[in-house]
Design a protein around this motif. Structure first.
Motif, PDB file in Angstrom:
ATOM      1  N   UNK A  57       1.991  -3.884   8.074  1.00 42.04           N
ATOM      2  CA  UNK A  57       3.057  -4.784   8.466  1.00 42.04           C
ATOM      3  C   UNK A  57       3.409  -5.679   7.288  1.00 42.04           C
ATOM      4  N   UNK A  58       4.619  -5.532   6.792  1.00 42.95           N
ATOM      5  CA  UNK A  58       5.125  -6.341   5.692  1.00 42.95           C
ATOM      6  C   UNK A  58       6.125  -7.339   6.267  1.00 42.95           C
ATOM      7  N   UNK A  59       5.886  -8.626   6.030  1.00 43.22           N
ATOM      8  CA  UNK A  59       6.754  -9.686   6.538  1.00 43.22           C
ATOM      9  C   UNK A  59       7.521 -10.261   5.351  1.00 43.22           C
ATOM     10  N   UNK A  60       8.851 -10.152   5.409  1.00 45.29           N
ATOM     11  CA  UNK A  60       9.709 -10.606   4.312  1.00 45.29           C
ATOM     12  C   UNK A  60      10.541 -11.800   4.770  1.00 45.29           C
ATOM     13  N   UNK A 103      -3.337  -7.733  -0.075  1.00 47.05           N
ATOM     14  CA  UNK A 103      -2.778  -6.591   0.653  1.00 47.05           C
ATOM     15  C   UNK A 103      -1.740  -7.098   1.647  1.00 47.05           C
ATOM     16  N   UNK A 104      -1.084  -6.163   2.296  1.00 52.92           N
ATOM     17  CA  UNK A 104      -0.234  -6.520   3.438  1.00 52.92           C
ATOM     18  C   UNK A 104      -1.135  -6.669   4.650  1.00 52.92           C
ATOM     19  N   UNK A 105      -0.591  -7.161   5.738  1.00 58.90           N
ATOM     20  CA  UNK A 105      -1.320  -7.144   6.996  1.00 58.90           C
ATOM     21  C   UNK A 105      -1.395  -5.687   7.442  1.00 58.90           C
ATOM     22  N   UNK A 106      -2.574  -5.268   7.883  1.00 54.19           N
ATOM     23  CA  UNK A 106      -2.746  -3.862   8.246  1.00 54.19           C
ATOM     24  C   UNK A 106      -3.971  -3.707   9.136  1.00 54.19           C
ATOM     25  N   UNK A 121      -0.262  -1.998  18.164  1.00 57.96           N
ATOM     26  CA  UNK A 121      -1.262  -2.194  17.108  1.00 57.96           C
ATOM     27  C   UNK A 121      -0.739  -3.158  16.045  1.00 57.96           C
ATOM     28  N   UNK A 122       0.527  -3.022  15.665  1.00 60.61           N
ATOM     29  CA  UNK A 122       1.117  -3.902  14.653  1.00 60.61           C
ATOM     30  C   UNK A 122       1.134  -5.350  15.140  1.00 60.61           C
ATOM     31  N   UNK A 123       1.511  -5.553  16.378  1.00 60.95           N
ATOM     32  CA  UNK A 123       1.542  -6.902  16.958  1.00 60.95           C
ATOM     33  C   UNK A 123       0.128  -7.469  17.044  1.00 60.95           C
ATOM     34  N   UNK A 124      -0.817  -6.672  17.539  1.00 67.38           N
ATOM     35  CA  UNK A 124      -2.205  -7.119  17.699  1.00 67.38           C
ATOM     36  C   UNK A 124      -2.842  -7.456  16.347  1.00 67.38           C
ATOM     37  N   UNK A 125      -2.710  -6.567  15.367  1.00 67.46           N
ATOM     38  CA  UNK A 125      -3.328  -6.792  14.059  1.00 67.46           C
ATOM     39  C   UNK A 125      -2.761  -8.041  13.381  1.00 67.46           C
ATOM     40  N   UNK A 126      -1.456  -8.242  13.468  1.00 69.67           N
ATOM     41  CA  UNK A 126      -0.838  -9.420  12.851  1.00 69.67           C
ATOM     42  C   UNK A 126      -1.361 -10.695  13.497  1.00 69.67           C
ATOM     43  N   UNK A 175      -2.447   8.681  10.273  1.00 69.83           N
ATOM     44  CA  UNK A 175      -1.013   8.431  10.246  1.00 69.83           C
ATOM     45  C   UNK A 175      -0.852   6.954   9.892  1.00 69.83           C
ATOM     46  N   UNK A 176      -0.025   6.659   8.908  1.00 65.74           N
ATOM     47  CA  UNK A 176       0.238   5.270   8.547  1.00 65.74           C
ATOM     48  C   UNK A 176       1.700   4.959   8.831  1.00 65.74           C
ATOM     49  N   UNK A 177       1.914   4.002   9.728  1.00 67.02           N
ATOM     50  CA  UNK A 177       3.267   3.531  10.025  1.00 67.02           C
ATOM     51  C   UNK A 177       3.526   2.271   9.211  1.00 67.02           C
ATOM     52  N   UNK A 178       4.583   2.307   8.420  1.00 64.69           N
ATOM     53  CA  UNK A 178       4.971   1.208   7.533  1.00 64.69           C
ATOM     54  C   UNK A 178       6.082   0.405   8.214  1.00 64.69           C
ATOM     55  N   UNK A 179       5.767  -0.847   8.566  1.00 66.41           N
ATOM     56  CA  UNK A 179       6.710  -1.716   9.268  1.00 66.41           C
ATOM     57  C   UNK A 179       7.200  -2.847   8.369  1.00 66.41           C
ATOM     58  N   UNK A 180       8.428  -3.266   8.627  1.00 65.66           N
ATOM     59  CA  UNK A 180       8.999  -4.451   8.003  1.00 65.66           C
ATOM     60  C   UNK A 180       9.412  -5.423   9.096  1.00 65.66           C
ATOM     61  N   UNK A 181       9.078  -6.695   8.875  1.00 62.16           N
ATOM     62  CA  UNK A 181       9.504  -7.785   9.754  1.00 62.16           C
ATOM     63  C   UNK A 181      10.271  -8.763   8.885  1.00 62.16           C
TER      64      UNK A 181
END
Length: 192
Positions: free
Chosen positions: A35-38, A61-64, A76-81, A110-116
């Protein structure tokens, strides 16, 4: 012990689980999220890893993190962040930029790359000090320098995906520019 749902090479759930650290059979993958937050300045929220059992201990690192049994990629992205930096995200904020399938000698994933896109104040974050020692904002150019100096996890090399950082750079598209212009206009009024 954490358990992971397993997926096939097309991202379909296999209705099988495996414990963290176990070897997977050929064609089985577990799910990881980045999860990359910009912010509106084009800077990315990065974190310094403090977990001593982490394979990137002491690096930025990014949040992951890994999806656990029952998690969707978004969940998973919401929980990990939230767990790592105390920031609650909404599903509609997460933009999936790319999905990578990684085959490793021990486990495939599998790696899902997210942007927020969100303006965040560092003082408002609640870090899980067992996982994250500090956070900061850096531009993509500053992150590239950190990668070169072995201060930031080199996702492109480790994931064997040379387009990883470029995918983030290209995400600054017309939609992003319009989005941030609307926020600016709402806060400060139009200066055009």
């Amino acid at each position: 012990m954490e358990m992971f749902d397993l997926y096939d090479n097309k991202g379909n759930l296999l209705n099988k689980v495996a414990p963290r650290g176990s070897s997977l059979n050929e064609g089985e993958f577990h799910l990881v999220v980045h999860i990359w937050i910009r912010n509106s300045k084009g800077e990315y929220l990065i974190q310094k890893r403090s977990k001593t059992t982490d394979k990137i201990f002491g690096m930025w690192a990014s949040t992951a993190g890994a999806a656990i049994t029952g998690d969707t990629s978004l969940k998973a992205a919401i929980r990990e962040t939230y767990e790592e930096i105390g920031l609650m995200l909404n599903e509609d904020e997460l933009k999936l930029l790319k999905r990578y399938y990684i085959k490793d000698s021990k486990a495939s994933y599998i790696t899902d790359l997210y942007l927020v896109k969100r303006d965040v104040l560092l003082k408002d974050l609640k870090l899980d000090k067992l996982e994250v020692s500090e956070c900061d904002f850096k531009t993509i150019e500053e992150i590239k320098v950190m990668i070169k100096n072995n201060q930031f996890w080199n996702y492109a090399k480790l994931l064997e995906r040379l387009d990883y950082i470029e995918t983030l750079e290209k995400s600054w598209d017309n939609e992003s520019i319009i989005y941030w212009w609307c926020i600016w206009n709402k806060r400060y009024g139009s200066t055009l």
